[in-house]
Each structure stands twice: as structure tokens, then as C-alpha cells.
Design a protein around this motif. Structure first.
Motif, mmCIF file in Angstrom:
data_model
loop_
_atom_site.group_PDB
_atom_site.id
_atom_site.type_symbol
_atom_site.label_atom_id
_atom_site.label_comp_id
_atom_site.label_asym_id
_atom_site.label_seq_id
_atom_site.Cartn_x
_atom_site.Cartn_y
_atom_site.Cartn_z
ATOM 1 N N ASN A 88 -23.159 -21.262 31.306
ATOM 2 C CA ASN A 88 -23.404 -22.666 31.660
ATOM 3 C C ASN A 88 -23.976 -23.440 30.474
ATOM 4 O O ASN A 88 -23.609 -24.601 30.240
ATOM 5 C CB ASN A 88 -24.344 -22.758 32.860
ATOM 6 N N GLN A 89 -24.867 -22.815 29.728
ATOM 7 C CA GLN A 89 -25.442 -23.477 28.566
ATOM 8 C C GLN A 89 -24.368 -23.706 27.493
ATOM 9 O O GLN A 89 -24.318 -24.761 26.867
ATOM 10 C CB GLN A 89 -26.587 -22.645 27.992
ATOM 11 N N ALA A 90 -23.464 -22.758 27.304
ATOM 12 C CA ALA A 90 -22.382 -22.930 26.340
ATOM 13 C C ALA A 90 -21.441 -24.051 26.770
ATOM 14 O O ALA A 90 -20.963 -24.830 25.936
ATOM 15 C CB ALA A 90 -21.614 -21.621 26.188
ATOM 16 N N GLU A 92 -22.297 -26.690 28.580
ATOM 17 C CA GLU A 92 -23.009 -27.952 28.348
ATOM 18 C C GLU A 92 -22.992 -28.328 26.873
ATOM 19 O O GLU A 92 -22.806 -29.494 26.522
ATOM 20 C CB GLU A 92 -24.450 -27.845 28.851
ATOM 21 N N GLU A 93 -23.189 -27.356 25.989
ATOM 22 C CA GLU A 93 -23.153 -27.648 24.549
ATOM 23 C C GLU A 93 -21.755 -28.071 24.125
ATOM 24 O O GLU A 93 -21.601 -28.961 23.289
ATOM 25 C CB GLU A 93 -23.603 -26.423 23.760
ATOM 26 N N ALA A 94 -20.726 -27.485 24.707
ATOM 27 C CA ALA A 94 -19.359 -27.866 24.375
ATOM 28 C C ALA A 94 -19.069 -29.286 24.858
ATOM 29 O O ALA A 94 -18.378 -30.053 24.175
ATOM 30 C CB ALA A 94 -18.373 -26.888 24.980
ATOM 31 N N ASP A 95 -19.610 -29.655 26.003
ATOM 32 C CA ASP A 95 -19.415 -31.006 26.517
ATOM 33 C C ASP A 95 -20.135 -32.030 25.644
ATOM 34 O O ASP A 95 -19.639 -33.143 25.434
ATOM 35 C CB ASP A 95 -19.908 -31.115 27.957
ATOM 36 N N LEU A 96 -21.290 -31.689 25.102
ATOM 37 C CA LEU A 96 -22.039 -32.618 24.253
ATOM 38 C C LEU A 96 -21.380 -32.774 22.890
ATOM 39 O O LEU A 96 -21.497 -33.823 22.260
ATOM 40 C CB LEU A 96 -23.483 -32.137 24.086
ATOM 41 N N ASP A 97 -20.679 -31.757 22.414
ATOM 42 C CA ASP A 97 -20.015 -31.824 21.118
ATOM 43 C C ASP A 97 -18.800 -32.738 21.146
ATOM 44 O O ASP A 97 -18.423 -33.312 20.132
ATOM 45 C CB ASP A 97 -19.586 -30.429 20.651
ATOM 46 N N GLU A 98 -18.170 -32.911 22.298
ATOM 47 C CA GLU A 98 -16.996 -33.757 22.389
ATOM 48 C C GLU A 98 -17.404 -35.222 22.345
ATOM 49 O O GLU A 98 -18.517 -35.596 22.706
ATOM 50 C CB GLU A 98 -16.238 -33.466 23.689
#
Length: 125
Positions: A88-90, A92-98
């Protein structure tokens, strides 16, 4: 029962067995054997070592096995939870990078059109 002897004195004797007439049995097929009059009850031997093992060691071993299995299952559940938390944390980080603009520029879904004529009713409900 009183019986008179030849000497003129009374002698007490026990009544013949059974003293009362037998009642008809409720279950005639079930009969209990009669005990001998001089039968004695003898105390049995004390508990053996096998009895002590069965009474104390066996339940304690079941308790130890239950605790070990519950600890193992608890560790597996903790590990699955931590893996899911990392996933889940990965995400969320992937969503913030986009870029947020890329998320908003989705292509609209085409609407379905029907070729049916509209209803023309006499009365409107």
C-alpha cells in the motif's frame, strides 16, 4: 418370626428370603444378578504412573502445542500485514510520483446511443 421351642421359650429367627413377594418387573427382560450375602467390597489399587501421565502430562502437552501453533499463526498474520502495508505504501508513493494533470486527462467514456423512438403517451402519470 417367632417360633416356640419345646422348652417353652420363644426363639427369634430370620424370615425366609425374600420377606415380601416380588412385584412384577417393569422391564421383564432386564434382570440383575443377586449378590451373595457374604460378599465384601475390596478397595482397588491406587493410581499408577500411567494414570498420572495421562492426567497431568497429556493435557500440559496439548496446552504447549496450542500455544506454539497460535504463536506461529500470529507471526504469519503479522508478516502478511507488514507485506500488505508495504504494498500500500508503494502504491501511494507511485501515485504521488505521477503528474496530477495526467490523472485528470482521462478519455471520456463514450455514451451509448439508442435508436428507439420516444414514447408519445396520451396521459402523463
Amino acid at each position: 418370626m417367632l417360633a416356640a421351642s419345646e422348652r417353652g421359650s420363644l426363639v427369634l429367627s430370620s424370615p425366609p428370603w425374600p420377606a415380601f413377594p416380588a412385584r412384577p418387573a417393569a422391564f421383564p427382560s432386564v434382570r440383575f444378578p443377586r449378590r451373595a450375602r457374604n460378599a465384601r467390597l475390596v478397595a482397588g489399587a491406587g493410581p499408577t504412573a500411567a494414570n498420572y501421565v495421562f492426567a497431568f502430562v497429556f493435557p500440559l502437552s496439548l496446552l504447549v502445542v496450542t500455544i506454539a501453533v497460535s504463536a506461529r499463526i500470529g507471526n504469519q498474520l503479522d508478516q502478511k500485514y507488514l507485506e500488505e502495508l508495504a504494498i500500500n505504501q508503494a502504491i501511494e508513493e507511485a501515485d504521488l510520483d505521477e503528474d496530477p494533470e495526467d490523472l485528470m486527462e482521462e478519455t471520456p467514456v463514450a455514451t451509448r446511443t439508442r435508436n428507439r423512438p420516444k414514447r408519445q403517451g396520451i396521459g402523463v402519470c
